[in-house]
Design a protein around this motif. Structure first.
Motif, short mmCIF file in Angstrom:
data_model
loop_
_atom_site.label_atom_id
_atom_site.label_comp_id
_atom_site.label_asym_id
_atom_site.label_seq_id
_atom_site.Cartn_x
_atom_site.Cartn_y
_atom_site.Cartn_z
N UNK A 237 14.88 129.55 -102.71
CA UNK A 237 14.95 128.21 -101.98
C UNK A 237 16.30 127.47 -102.35
N UNK A 238 17.22 127.98 -103.61
CA UNK A 238 18.69 127.43 -103.93
C UNK A 238 19.45 128.02 -103.38
N UNK A 239 19.08 128.90 -102.36
CA UNK A 239 20.24 130.00 -101.40
C UNK A 239 20.33 128.76 -100.12
N UNK B 55 10.98 135.27 -99.58
CA UNK B 55 11.31 135.14 -98.46
C UNK B 55 10.86 133.62 -98.17
N UNK B 56 9.73 133.01 -98.44
CA UNK B 56 9.82 131.40 -97.44
C UNK B 56 10.86 130.48 -98.36
N UNK B 57 11.16 131.11 -100.03
CA UNK B 57 11.84 129.85 -99.98
C UNK B 57 13.44 130.42 -98.99
N UNK B 58 13.85 131.55 -98.99
CA UNK B 58 15.23 131.14 -98.11
C UNK B 58 15.07 130.56 -96.43
N UNK B 59 13.49 130.57 -96.06
CA UNK B 59 13.67 130.23 -94.39
C UNK B 59 13.37 128.56 -94.76
N UNK B 60 12.98 127.99 -95.88
CA UNK B 60 12.25 126.26 -95.99
C UNK B 60 13.94 126.37 -96.10
N UNK B 61 14.43 126.64 -96.69
CA UNK B 61 16.32 126.02 -97.36
C UNK B 61 17.34 126.43 -96.01
N UNK B 62 16.44 127.16 -95.31
CA UNK B 62 17.29 127.38 -94.08
C UNK B 62 18.31 128.38 -94.60
N UNK C 235 16.50 140.76 -97.43
CA UNK C 235 17.07 140.87 -98.60
C UNK C 235 15.69 140.39 -99.86
N UNK C 236 16.24 138.95 -99.98
CA UNK C 236 14.30 138.60 -100.40
C UNK C 236 13.32 138.92 -100.68
N UNK C 237 12.90 139.53 -99.73
CA UNK C 237 11.85 140.23 -98.69
C UNK C 237 12.08 141.62 -99.54
N UNK C 238 12.89 141.51 -99.62
CA UNK C 238 12.69 143.49 -100.27
C UNK C 238 13.06 143.47 -101.61
N UNK D 240 25.89 134.18 -106.77
CA UNK D 240 25.99 133.65 -108.21
C UNK D 240 26.02 132.09 -107.85
N UNK D 241 24.73 131.61 -109.49
CA UNK D 241 25.03 131.88 -110.33
C UNK D 241 23.43 132.64 -109.75
#
Lengths: 328, 328
Positions: B62-64, B188-195, B203-206, B310-311
């Motif tokens: 979700x930092x992404x 994947x949800x971390x990426x999705x929630x942070x848009x 990639x996150x899901x993989x 990174x990081x």
């Protein structure tokens, strides 16, 4: 050739009857667990000619609003039946009920493990259909709320099981959660999906709850007065499981000590004890007095139904007369 | 005074550690079944200092993205842990596992009935938090899909239990459903929630799936090599339940007849049989060969992690080294 797979109750309403026929076929396509045997079992449960009471009532109220989207309505009706069947499956796991609609339950054939995960799986099918039925965040939330309400009701019932001094208030709270709220949700959801007014939705929910209360009380009366040799469900089942329903509660008000003694610390009652207690409940007019309360809920439903537009009011009045048959 | 309630694994990442501390306190407020005793038990499970691996991995990803909404992130992280704990509770009902994090399980204390409805209840808490985390219909749908995927995996596993000739392919399908997909979903949800971007989400899901596969294989190896007197979970538990995992499957490839004979029609293996089979699995290098496959998934995860900015890449690489410890 048109084969009517739907319960005779609905034949008097050709439009609803047709929709429930479509629904039955649709329900058979909603279950894809990846396990053919389980899918077949669940499809059997979903299409076995049960009354489809909750989807039928949903469809009746879905006539109220201006928006008539057949696909969304069908998804909503399917969701309601899926939730009902999911809770039945978990209920069967728990209660070791051996008959449900006269057929061996899922866990008798496949073991508890399978039945638990199958019920869980159907919860996801429920949400799938809800998500097809509506884009509204508030309606999705209310679909989750009703599921939570039902499960809190079941947990509440478990906590009260084997309570030797059950009260009418506890009983009414219990059946509201277990049964009446889903009736209320089904009818309210019918109004919401067809974009009826919020006051129509409110009345629909009130009718559903009153109807559900009367329906459950009558079902509980039947558990005491039904003839074991002709019943399609096991009788005296509640008593056996430590679920003390309204006929017993009202009978015990006449002689609290007699009942408290026999229910005290009785984790499981013997067959003799069950027979003795059942007879005492009947002799004390437990079923008759429970019937009076069922009648009050029925009257409440009827008077609210009378405020609805025609032809819905007349249709529902007819349905209620056939559905809520006196047993005592 | 600041009390760290979170597993030591996260102390190296102060931001994540702080978020998981907040989450632990938040989780304690999410359970309101109406039954104080059950709420206390479930809160105990949710806040007992487990690794919070799935929410932690969610927070890392979700930092992404550019959108940092602390409340929505916390609801999403809570949802992921609630789903995990709900499936653990149902898993415990089924498996008669007597230890989970070294404490008696819910159903040992309260009976199967309560545990089933408590798990069901947590599914509704899961959806409550999902609905707080996102307004996106597609994301709500994917949250339901992952729940269905997990349950289909559990049903799939049950169908394969006690299969005397288990295959590597069946095993991998099983653990993908049971474990790896939820790891993939969390990230994947971390990426999705942070848009974040859809390619980041992919990639996150993989990474999550590869990591989850390696994690589950190592856990299954541990079930064979752990010392019963020091383990916090029951050992040889899978074998007892008819769940034949990778070390056994690979060992049985060397001498299929020896294993098929001993697993044939063995609904429940005796303690002697379990000891004999366990020794044979170890002597045939089952754990070592399973470790090689775990290593392949770990390498796949590592090479995908190296493509991240990174990081995050360095953090995840460190975490993977500590998480995926060789047991054979």
């Amino acid at each position: 050739m048109f084969t009517n797979m739907v319960h005779a109750l609905w034949q008097q309403f050709p439009t609803i009857n047709r929709k429930l026929n479509d629904l039955t076929q649709y329900l058979a396509t909603t279950v894809h667990s990846g396990n053919a045997e389980i899918d077949q079992q669940v499809t059997g449960l979903l299409t076995s000619g049960g009354k489809l009471l909750r989807p039928g009532l949903f469809y009746m109220f879905a006539q109220l609003g201006p928006v008539q989207d057949a696909k969304r309505q069908r998804a909503a009706a399917a969701a309601i039946e899926l939730l009902h069947v999911a809770t039945l499956i978990h209920d069967d796991v728990l209660d070791d009920a051996e008959l449900r609609h006269g057929q061996p339950t899922l866990q008798v054939r496949h073991g508890n493990k399978t039945a638990i995960y199958t019920g869980d799986f159907l919860f996801t099918s429920y949400f799938d259909e809800i998500l097809k039925a509506t884009d509204s965040h508030a309606e999705i939330q209310s679909a989750n709320d009703i599921m939570r309400f039902i499960l809190a009701g079941e947990l509440n019932q478990l906590a009260l099981n084997f309570d030797p001094q059950p009260t009418v208030t506890d009983y009414l709270t219990e059946i509201e959660g277990k049964t009446a709220r889903l009736f209320g949700f089904a009818m309210k959801f019918g109004v919401a999906i067809s974009k009826g007014t919020s006051s129509e939705a409110k009345v629909a929910q009130q009718i559903g709850i009153a109807l559900g209360m009367a329906y459950q009380i009558r079902d509980d009366i039947l558990d005491y007065v039904a003839n074991p040799s002709t019943a399609t469900k096991p009788v005296r089942h509640d008593l056996r499981e430590g679920v003390f329903t309204l006929p017993l509660i009202l009978a015990s008000q006449n002689e609290p000590d007699w009942f408290a003694q026999r229910l005290q610390d009785q984790q499981h009652l013997s067959d003799d004890a069950i027979q003795t207690i059942t007879q005492r409940v009947i002799d004390s007019n437990g079923p008759k007095r429970a019937e009076q309360l069922a009648q009050q809920y029925t009257e409440k439903a009827r008077s609210l139904i009378a405020t609805l537009p025609e032809p819905l009011a007349t249709q529902l009045t007819a349905l209620v007369s056939q559905l809520l048959v006196r047993h005592a």
